[in-house]
Design a protein around this motif. Structure first.
Motif, PDB file in Angstrom:
ATOM      1  N   LEU A  11      44.393  -0.240 -57.050  1.00 49.60           N
ATOM      2  CA  LEU A  11      42.973  -0.557 -56.942  1.00 49.60           C
ATOM      3  C   LEU A  11      42.760  -1.627 -55.901  1.00 49.60           C
ATOM      4  O   LEU A  11      43.520  -2.590 -55.813  1.00 49.60           O
ATOM      5  CB  LEU A  11      42.436  -1.072 -58.274  1.00 49.60           C
ATOM      6  CG  LEU A  11      42.178  -0.037 -59.336  1.00 49.60           C
ATOM      7  CD1 LEU A  11      41.736  -0.699 -60.619  1.00 49.60           C
ATOM      8  CD2 LEU A  11      41.121   0.947 -58.891  1.00 49.60           C
ATOM      9  N   SER A  12      41.694  -1.461 -55.137  1.00 51.92           N
ATOM     10  CA  SER A  12      41.303  -2.504 -54.194  1.00 51.92           C
ATOM     11  C   SER A  12      40.527  -3.566 -54.957  1.00 51.92           C
ATOM     12  O   SER A  12      40.167  -3.375 -56.132  1.00 51.92           O
ATOM     13  CB  SER A  12      40.426  -1.913 -53.085  1.00 51.92           C
ATOM     14  OG  SER A  12      39.151  -1.570 -53.596  1.00 51.92           O
ATOM     15  N   GLU A  14      37.599  -4.178 -54.608  1.00 49.50           N
ATOM     16  CA  GLU A  14      36.276  -3.614 -54.898  1.00 49.50           C
ATOM     17  C   GLU A  14      36.360  -2.486 -55.915  1.00 49.50           C
ATOM     18  O   GLU A  14      35.412  -1.734 -56.107  1.00 49.50           O
ATOM     19  CB  GLU A  14      35.623  -3.080 -53.610  1.00 49.50           C
ATOM     20  CG  GLU A  14      35.269  -4.156 -52.600  1.00 49.50           C
ATOM     21  CD  GLU A  14      36.478  -4.540 -51.742  1.00 49.50           C
ATOM     22  OE1 GLU A  14      37.379  -3.697 -51.538  1.00 49.50           O
ATOM     23  OE2 GLU A  14      36.523  -5.695 -51.294  1.00 49.50           O
ATOM     24  N   HIS A  16      38.143   0.289 -55.788  1.00 51.17           N
ATOM     25  CA  HIS A  16      38.303   1.627 -55.240  1.00 51.17           C
ATOM     26  C   HIS A  16      39.738   2.074 -55.510  1.00 51.17           C
ATOM     27  O   HIS A  16      40.676   1.301 -55.316  1.00 51.17           O
ATOM     28  CB  HIS A  16      38.057   1.652 -53.729  1.00 51.17           C
ATOM     29  CG  HIS A  16      36.658   1.318 -53.344  1.00 51.17           C
ATOM     30  ND1 HIS A  16      35.586   2.120 -53.643  1.00 51.17           N
ATOM     31  CD2 HIS A  16      36.153   0.241 -52.699  1.00 51.17           C
ATOM     32  CE1 HIS A  16      34.482   1.572 -53.190  1.00 51.17           C
ATOM     33  NE2 HIS A  16      34.798   0.420 -52.613  1.00 51.17           N
ATOM     34  N   LEU A  18      43.185   3.624 -54.757  1.00 47.62           N
ATOM     35  CA  LEU A  18      43.958   3.748 -53.526  1.00 47.62           C
ATOM     36  C   LEU A  18      45.257   4.504 -53.784  1.00 47.62           C
ATOM     37  O   LEU A  18      45.815   4.413 -54.876  1.00 47.62           O
ATOM     38  CB  LEU A  18      44.328   2.366 -52.972  1.00 47.62           C
ATOM     39  CG  LEU A  18      43.194   1.392 -52.677  1.00 47.62           C
ATOM     40  CD1 LEU A  18      43.762   0.039 -52.295  1.00 47.62           C
ATOM     41  CD2 LEU A  18      42.300   1.937 -51.582  1.00 47.62           C
ATOM     42  N   LYS A  37      42.169   5.077 -49.289  1.00 50.25           N
ATOM     43  CA  LYS A  37      41.291   5.380 -50.400  1.00 50.25           C
ATOM     44  C   LYS A  37      41.622   6.778 -50.924  1.00 50.25           C
ATOM     45  O   LYS A  37      41.768   7.715 -50.141  1.00 50.25           O
ATOM     46  CB  LYS A  37      39.837   5.305 -49.936  1.00 50.25           C
ATOM     47  CG  LYS A  37      38.838   5.282 -51.038  1.00 50.25           C
ATOM     48  CD  LYS A  37      37.461   5.009 -50.461  1.00 50.25           C
ATOM     49  CE  LYS A  37      36.416   5.025 -51.544  1.00 50.25           C
ATOM     50  NZ  LYS A  37      35.083   4.777 -51.019  1.00 50.25           N
ATOM     51  N   ASP A  39      41.004  10.281 -52.319  1.00 53.97           N
ATOM     52  CA  ASP A  39      39.850  11.165 -52.180  1.00 53.97           C
ATOM     53  C   ASP A  39      39.906  12.254 -53.248  1.00 53.97           C
ATOM     54  O   ASP A  39      40.764  12.242 -54.120  1.00 53.97           O
ATOM     55  CB  ASP A  39      39.767  11.761 -50.774  1.00 53.97           C
ATOM     56  CG  ASP A  39      41.017  12.539 -50.387  1.00 53.97           C
ATOM     57  OD1 ASP A  39      41.732  13.026 -51.283  1.00 53.97           O
ATOM     58  OD2 ASP A  39      41.280  12.668 -49.187  1.00 53.97           O
ATOM     59  N   THR A  89      34.551   2.917 -64.251  1.00 58.87           N
ATOM     60  CA  THR A  89      35.453   2.857 -63.103  1.00 58.87           C
ATOM     61  C   THR A  89      36.533   3.934 -63.122  1.00 58.87           C
ATOM     62  O   THR A  89      37.140   4.209 -62.088  1.00 58.87           O
ATOM     63  CB  THR A  89      36.158   1.488 -63.027  1.00 58.87           C
ATOM     64  OG1 THR A  89      36.970   1.321 -64.198  1.00 58.87           O
ATOM     65  CG2 THR A  89      35.156   0.362 -62.914  1.00 58.87           C
TER      66      THR A  89
END
Length: 117
Positions: A11-12, A14, A16, A18, A37, A39, A89
């Motif tokens: 996780l980043s 933010e 996101h 990864l 990231k 997808d 999340t």
């Protein structure tokens, strides 16, 4: 250089998701080879195994050094809070709790308690 490389989800800051490729160097230093990231090819109906060959994969030998399992008693409201965040999340609530605690360590936060009579 011949080295073991590992692919993991992370996780980043933010939150996101990864896909991270990394290896370990001397003194347990981690070298990030790539991070991108995640997808829809990695996370939804398309299976990640269709894009990566895990047939010769091994369990990360460093994984047990990264975290230590403990038992902790939490109030129901705390668990509910983090489980709700987990649903938003898609990240396990235990990981979110760990990131919150890591932030406390990084920021050197101190709890101030006051008791009333």
């Amino acid at each position: 250089m011949d080295e073991d490389r590992f692919i993991m989800l992370g996780l980043s800051s933010e939150l996101h998701m990864l896909v991270v490729c990394h290896c370990y160097r001397e003194n347990d230093r981690i070298r990030i080879i790539s991070a991108r990231k995640a997808d829809t090819l990695d996370t939804e109906e398309d299976n990640m195994r269709d894009h990566y060959d895990f047939s010769n994969g091994i369990k990360n030998p460093y994984a047990d050094k990264l975290k230590k399992q403990i038992t902790i008693r939490l109030d129901d409201s705390v668990i509910d809070y983090f489980k709700n965040m987990s649903e938003e999340t898609g990240m396990p609530y235990q990981n979110i709790i760990n990131y919150y605690l890591l932030d406390c360590v990084k920021e050197k936060k101190h709890l101030e308690l006051t008791f009333s009579k």
